[in-house]
Design a protein around this motif. Structure first.
Motif, PDB file in Angstrom:
ATOM      1  N   ASN A   1     -14.925   8.494   5.700  1.00  0.00           N
ATOM      2  CA  ASN A   1     -14.746   7.210   6.141  1.00  0.00           C
ATOM      3  C   ASN A   1     -13.156   6.976   6.572  1.00  0.00           C
ATOM      4  O   ASN A   1     -12.363   6.578   5.936  1.00  0.00           O
ATOM      5  CB  ASN A   1     -14.987   6.216   4.761  1.00  0.00           C
ATOM      6  N   PRO A   2     -13.060   7.686   7.798  1.00  0.00           N
ATOM      7  CA  PRO A   2     -11.490   7.936   8.032  1.00  0.00           C
ATOM      8  C   PRO A   2     -10.843   6.576   8.161  1.00  0.00           C
ATOM      9  O   PRO A   2      -9.597   6.337   7.863  1.00  0.00           O
ATOM     10  CB  PRO A   2     -11.714   8.529   9.540  1.00  0.00           C
ATOM     11  N   ARG A   3     -11.613   5.503   8.570  1.00  0.00           N
ATOM     12  CA  ARG A   3     -10.905   4.262   9.059  1.00  0.00           C
ATOM     13  C   ARG A   3     -10.463   3.510   7.594  1.00  0.00           C
ATOM     14  O   ARG A   3      -9.221   3.163   7.266  1.00  0.00           O
ATOM     15  CB  ARG A   3     -11.609   3.160   9.739  1.00  0.00           C
ATOM     16  N   LEU A   4     -11.258   3.773   6.450  1.00  0.00           N
ATOM     17  CA  LEU A   4     -11.130   3.146   5.366  1.00  0.00           C
ATOM     18  C   LEU A   4      -9.893   3.794   4.610  1.00  0.00           C
ATOM     19  O   LEU A   4      -8.976   3.475   3.955  1.00  0.00           O
ATOM     20  CB  LEU A   4     -12.416   3.299   4.474  1.00  0.00           C
ATOM     21  N   ALA A   5     -10.179   5.184   4.916  1.00  0.00           N
ATOM     22  CA  ALA A   5      -8.944   6.366   4.131  1.00  0.00           C
ATOM     23  C   ALA A   5      -7.769   5.940   4.665  1.00  0.00           C
ATOM     24  O   ALA A   5      -6.597   6.040   4.011  1.00  0.00           O
ATOM     25  CB  ALA A   5      -9.337   7.666   4.290  1.00  0.00           C
ATOM     26  N   GLU A   6      -7.741   5.577   6.186  1.00  0.00           N
ATOM     27  CA  GLU A   6      -6.214   5.318   6.484  1.00  0.00           C
ATOM     28  C   GLU A   6      -5.743   3.964   5.894  1.00  0.00           C
ATOM     29  O   GLU A   6      -4.347   4.059   5.591  1.00  0.00           O
ATOM     30  CB  GLU A   6      -6.478   5.270   7.951  1.00  0.00           C
ATOM     31  N   ALA A   7      -6.603   2.982   5.773  1.00  0.00           N
ATOM     32  CA  ALA A   7      -5.839   1.730   5.251  1.00  0.00           C
ATOM     33  C   ALA A   7      -5.494   1.986   3.768  1.00  0.00           C
ATOM     34  O   ALA A   7      -4.552   1.356   3.294  1.00  0.00           O
ATOM     35  CB  ALA A   7      -7.077   0.727   5.387  1.00  0.00           C
ATOM     36  N   ILE A   8      -6.415   2.754   3.025  1.00  0.00           N
ATOM     37  CA  ILE A   8      -5.994   3.066   1.879  1.00  0.00           C
ATOM     38  C   ILE A   8      -4.740   3.703   1.525  1.00  0.00           C
ATOM     39  O   ILE A   8      -3.782   3.417   0.730  1.00  0.00           O
ATOM     40  CB  ILE A   8      -7.040   3.543   0.874  1.00  0.00           C
ATOM     41  N   ARG A   9      -4.481   4.627   2.405  1.00  0.00           N
ATOM     42  CA  ARG A   9      -3.139   5.211   2.430  1.00  0.00           C
ATOM     43  C   ARG A   9      -1.987   4.501   2.981  1.00  0.00           C
ATOM     44  O   ARG A   9      -0.815   4.612   2.099  1.00  0.00           O
ATOM     45  CB  ARG A   9      -3.235   6.496   3.458  1.00  0.00           C
ATOM     46  N   LYS A  10      -2.253   3.505   3.751  1.00  0.00           N
ATOM     47  CA  LYS A  10      -1.078   2.672   4.249  1.00  0.00           C
ATOM     48  C   LYS A  10      -0.767   1.728   3.284  1.00  0.00           C
ATOM     49  O   LYS A  10       0.510   1.067   3.084  1.00  0.00           O
ATOM     50  CB  LYS A  10      -1.755   2.001   5.413  1.00  0.00           C
ATOM     51  N   LEU A  11      -1.819   1.319   2.178  1.00  0.00           N
ATOM     52  CA  LEU A  11      -1.360   0.640   1.256  1.00  0.00           C
ATOM     53  C   LEU A  11      -0.596   1.459   0.018  1.00  0.00           C
ATOM     54  O   LEU A  11      -0.133   0.909  -0.814  1.00  0.00           O
ATOM     55  CB  LEU A  11      -2.540   0.043   0.459  1.00  0.00           C
ATOM     56  N   GLY A  12      -0.472   2.640   0.346  1.00  0.00           N
ATOM     57  CA  GLY A  12       0.341   3.634  -0.789  1.00  0.00           C
ATOM     58  C   GLY A  12      -0.542   4.000  -1.857  1.00  0.00           C
ATOM     59  O   GLY A  12      -0.021   4.476  -2.764  1.00  0.00           O
TER      60      GLY A  12
END
Length: 380
Positions: free
Chosen positions: A334-345
């Motif tokens: 889930n690249p899009r979800l993973a990116e958002a989670i990483r952006k949240l720290g």
């Protein structure tokens, strides 16, 4: 392997997810179809090797019956009997004056069927795949991201409590850029997280993270026991947006994690958590980040005083196994979800989450985390 069979060990005991033994059947045509099915089964998993000319049981010299299959004919038959066509390597093998044929099957970028039937290697068997399972495997092989697909939900559909929690996660980071995201408007924050489409609707990553399911579908279960066989002391079924669920899981586990006093000098004593917080955090975030959301199954978090087990739906993505999870190149389902989670720290830079789990466990003298999979789930 053949030495073990010759010495008396039944060949079926040596078979694995990537090794199968076969013999020639009643007809060459039936045998070639059987080999095509076995090859497709391996290709739909992680590839494998088929040795033709060895009886499954019993072991001993008599199990090595050999075969006279023609290599080019076998390669062509597998190519013609699979849909889409599968190319394999076929080579002769001489062992103790007995001729055998070895078929080496690569892991394929496609999903192959024989006579309209799709199977995948699970353990030592070829298991039929349902249409839904086949569609998921096709999407994974193509690198399609289900969480990047658009929904019809407007930005206003986000849950206020989930947005507040997202802002709190951002403020808790040590990154000044991420901290600045916390003061953005809702729409700008959604854009910064990559969960708002150009049409102004949420993608599925945004819906998972920030929208309350109107049906109250439980996607995560947390259970706690003081001992593995003890009575339940906590049992929570969580259906809130993922950011809210993660915050709740962090709190539930932190409140029930014991600490041990450690003397670091004659005058200094520190409290050390029995389960490393960094490892706990990464295990939970990885489960949420990489699970398969295309089915109804839930993440299950099992917590005792000395152990945390997190089981998430969906096997490892193609190319990843329990043996190479630490060394293989990272690839998210889930690249899009993973990116958002990483952006949240909440998550590590791509590929570093598992490393951090190992380091946190080793730092306190614990054994490294253990990964297991049964194709339907991953457990750490």
């Amino acid at each position: 392997m053949l030495d073990a069979v010759y010495a008396g060990r039944p060949a079926h005991q040596l078979e694995s997810e990537q090794l199968d033994f076969k013999t020639v059947g009643r007809s060459v045509s039936d045998t070639l179809t059987d080999l095509a099915e076995a090859a497709a089964c391996f290709a739909n998993h992680r590839g494998g090797v088929i040795v033709v000319g060895v009886h499954d049981r019993p072991g001993g010299p008599d199990a090595l019956v050999g075969c006279t299959l023609d290599e080019p004919q076998t390669r062509l038959a597998i190519f013609e009997r699979t849909e889409p066509s599968l190319t394999v390597d076929v080579a002769p093998l001489m062992y103790r004056d007995t001729r055998m044929v070895v078929i080496t099957v690569p892991e394929s970028a496609a999903v192959h069927a024989v006579r309209g039937r799709v199977t995948q290697r699970v353990g030592t068997s070829c298991m039929a795949m349902s249409p839904d399972q086949t569609a998921r495997l096709v999407a994974d092989r193509r690198g399609e991201d289900w969480t990047d697909l658009s929904t019809d939900l407007p930005a206003s559909a986000v849950d206020p409590l989930a947005m507040a929690q997202a802002r709190q996660f951002l403020r808790d980071t040590k990154d000044s850029v991420r901290q600045s995201f916390a003061d953005l408007s809702d729409a700008d924050l959604l854009r910064a997280l990559g969960v708002l489409t150009r049409h102004g609707t949420l993608n599925r990553a945004g819906a998972l993270l920030l929208v309350d399911d109107p049906h109250g579908l439980v996607h995560t279960a947390y259970v706690h026991r003081r001992t593995p066989a003890g009575e339940l002391t906590a049992n929570e079924q969580l259906s809130a947006p993922l950011v809210t669920t993660l915050a709740r899981l962090f709190d539930l586990i932190s409140a029930r994690t014991d600490t041990t006093s450690v003397d670091v000098s004659p005058l200094v004593q520190v409290q050390v958590a029995d389960l490393p917080p960094a490892a706990i955090r990464e295990a939970l975030v990885n489960a949420v980040m990489h699970r398969d959301y295309r089915g109804p199954d839930r993440i299950v978090v099992e917590h005792t005083a000395t152990r945390l087990a997190v089981t998430s739906p969906g096997g490892f993505v193609s190319g990843v196994t329990p043996d190479n999870v630490l060394t293989t190149a990272s690839r998210s389902r889930n690249p899009r979800l993973a990116e958002a989670i990483r952006k949240l720290g909440l998550g590590e830079t791509a590929g570093l989450g598992v490393d951090r789990m190992y380091a946190a466990m080793a730092g306190l003298g614990h054994r490294p985390p253990e990964f297991t999979t049964d194709e339907g789930t991953v457990k750490v």
